[in-house]
Design a protein around this motif. Structure first.
Motif, PDB file in Angstrom:
ATOM      1  N   ILE A 110       0.771 -13.885   8.804  1.00 48.75           N
ATOM      2  CA  ILE A 110       1.068 -14.329   7.444  1.00 48.75           C
ATOM      3  C   ILE A 110       1.983 -15.538   7.562  1.00 48.75           C
ATOM      4  O   ILE A 110       2.906 -15.545   8.379  1.00 48.75           O
ATOM      5  N   SER A 111       1.750 -16.554   6.738  1.00 43.29           N
ATOM      6  CA  SER A 111       2.457 -17.827   6.888  1.00 43.29           C
ATOM      7  C   SER A 111       3.835 -17.869   6.235  1.00 43.29           C
ATOM      8  O   SER A 111       4.522 -18.881   6.315  1.00 43.29           O
ATOM      9  N   VAL A 112       4.260 -16.795   5.615  1.00 50.90           N
ATOM     10  CA  VAL A 112       5.584 -16.758   4.984  1.00 50.90           C
ATOM     11  C   VAL A 112       6.401 -15.638   5.616  1.00 50.90           C
ATOM     12  O   VAL A 112       5.844 -14.667   6.150  1.00 50.90           O
ATOM     13  N   PRO A 113       7.728 -15.728   5.579  1.00 54.19           N
ATOM     14  CA  PRO A 113       8.560 -14.650   6.147  1.00 54.19           C
ATOM     15  C   PRO A 113       8.281 -13.316   5.438  1.00 54.19           C
ATOM     16  O   PRO A 113       8.124 -13.278   4.215  1.00 54.19           O
ATOM     17  N   PHE A 114       8.209 -12.244   6.237  1.00 56.65           N
ATOM     18  CA  PHE A 114       7.982 -10.909   5.676  1.00 56.65           C
ATOM     19  C   PHE A 114       8.526  -9.864   6.629  1.00 56.65           C
ATOM     20  O   PHE A 114       8.699 -10.127   7.820  1.00 56.65           O
ATOM     21  N   ALA A 115       8.785  -8.686   6.101  1.00 56.05           N
ATOM     22  CA  ALA A 115       9.293  -7.592   6.922  1.00 56.05           C
ATOM     23  C   ALA A 115       8.173  -6.690   7.429  1.00 56.05           C
ATOM     24  O   ALA A 115       8.238  -6.176   8.540  1.00 56.05           O
ATOM     25  N   ASP A 116       7.125  -6.505   6.624  1.00 57.06           N
ATOM     26  CA  ASP A 116       6.071  -5.570   6.992  1.00 57.06           C
ATOM     27  C   ASP A 116       4.892  -5.760   6.056  1.00 57.06           C
ATOM     28  O   ASP A 116       5.043  -6.208   4.922  1.00 57.06           O
ATOM     29  N   VAL A 117       3.734  -5.405   6.545  1.00 59.38           N
ATOM     30  CA  VAL A 117       2.529  -5.279   5.739  1.00 59.38           C
ATOM     31  C   VAL A 117       1.992  -3.887   6.044  1.00 59.38           C
ATOM     32  O   VAL A 117       1.934  -3.488   7.206  1.00 59.38           O
ATOM     33  N   ALA A 118       1.618  -3.147   5.026  1.00 57.16           N
ATOM     34  CA  ALA A 118       1.126  -1.791   5.260  1.00 57.16           C
ATOM     35  C   ALA A 118       0.113  -1.406   4.194  1.00 57.16           C
ATOM     36  O   ALA A 118       0.147  -1.918   3.070  1.00 57.16           O
ATOM     37  N   VAL A 119      -0.791  -0.524   4.581  1.00 54.44           N
ATOM     38  CA  VAL A 119      -1.674   0.139   3.627  1.00 54.44           C
ATOM     39  C   VAL A 119      -1.431   1.631   3.742  1.00 54.44           C
ATOM     40  O   VAL A 119      -1.155   2.147   4.831  1.00 54.44           O
ATOM     41  N   THR A 120      -1.527   2.302   2.620  1.00 49.72           N
ATOM     42  CA  THR A 120      -1.364   3.754   2.580  1.00 49.72           C
ATOM     43  C   THR A 120      -2.556   4.347   1.868  1.00 49.72           C
ATOM     44  O   THR A 120      -2.955   3.878   0.786  1.00 49.72           O
ATOM     45  N   ILE A 121      -3.155   5.362   2.489  1.00 49.83           N
ATOM     46  CA  ILE A 121      -4.260   6.088   1.864  1.00 49.83           C
ATOM     47  C   ILE A 121      -3.908   7.570   1.812  1.00 49.83           C
ATOM     48  O   ILE A 121      -3.108   8.063   2.618  1.00 49.83           O
ATOM     49  N   GLU A 122      -4.534   8.274   0.905  1.00 51.38           N
ATOM     50  CA  GLU A 122      -4.413   9.719   0.823  1.00 51.38           C
ATOM     51  C   GLU A 122      -5.805  10.305   0.717  1.00 51.38           C
ATOM     52  O   GLU A 122      -6.640   9.807  -0.046  1.00 51.38           O
ATOM     53  N   ARG A 123      -6.050  11.332   1.517  1.00 56.05           N
ATOM     54  CA  ARG A 123      -7.363  11.989   1.529  1.00 56.05           C
ATOM     55  C   ARG A 123      -7.146  13.498   1.472  1.00 56.05           C
ATOM     56  O   ARG A 123      -6.162  14.007   1.994  1.00 56.05           O
ATOM     57  N   THR A 124      -8.098  14.185   0.877  1.00 56.76           N
ATOM     58  CA  THR A 124      -8.065  15.643   0.822  1.00 56.76           C
ATOM     59  C   THR A 124      -9.366  16.195   1.400  1.00 56.76           C
ATOM     60  O   THR A 124     -10.379  15.505   1.432  1.00 56.76           O
ATOM     61  N   ARG A 125      -9.274  17.438   1.808  1.00 55.81           N
ATOM     62  CA  ARG A 125     -10.462  18.112   2.340  1.00 55.81           C
ATOM     63  C   ARG A 125     -11.385  18.439   1.197  1.00 55.81           C
ATOM     64  O   ARG A 125     -11.054  18.806   0.158  1.00 55.81           O
TER      65      ARG A 125
END
Length: 120
Positions: free
Chosen positions: A105-120
């Motif tokens: 990423i071309s700008v300062p950042f601390a983290d990039v993350a994705v979060t998913i939730e799945r169920t049975r």
């Protein structure tokens, strides 16, 4: 649905995911957080590891899944991890966060993350 949880936080994996050639060639750090919901009372009452999910083995399985075949998207990595966790029968719900702290990423950042939730 179970309210008990097993949480693995900050699993560190060097892997080769990304849409750019240099990401596939050089690889980078991915950090994985997993929360698995399951009923822990059978294990707690019996003091029997076979009545729960062995978190050490689960951590190894998650790391292996992340380190396997490269993909373009961290969303795909998260889905892969969710499937690994849900393969354990006691687990009825999972939340997976995939962090990509070295994302191009071309700008300062601390983290990039994705979060998913799945169920049975």
């Amino acid at each position: 649905m179970a309210r008990d949880r097993i949480t693995l936080t900050g699993l560190r994996v060097h892997a080769n995911h990304g849409v750019f050639d240099f990401e596939r060639e050089q690889g980078q750090l991915f950090i994985i957080d997993v929360t698995a919901w399951l009923d822990l009372s059978p294990a707690a009452l019996s003091d029997d590891l076979s009545q729960t999910v062995h978190y050490g083995e689960l951590a190894e399985e998650v790391v292996a899944a992340v380190a396997s075949e490269p993909v373009d998207l961290i969303e795909t990595v998260a889905e892969r991890v969710a499937l690994v966790v849900l393969a354990h029968k006691p687990v009825d719900r999972v939340e997976v966060t995939v962090h990509k702290p070295e994302a191009p990423i071309s700008v300062p950042f601390a983290d990039v993350a994705v979060t998913i939730e799945r169920t049975r």
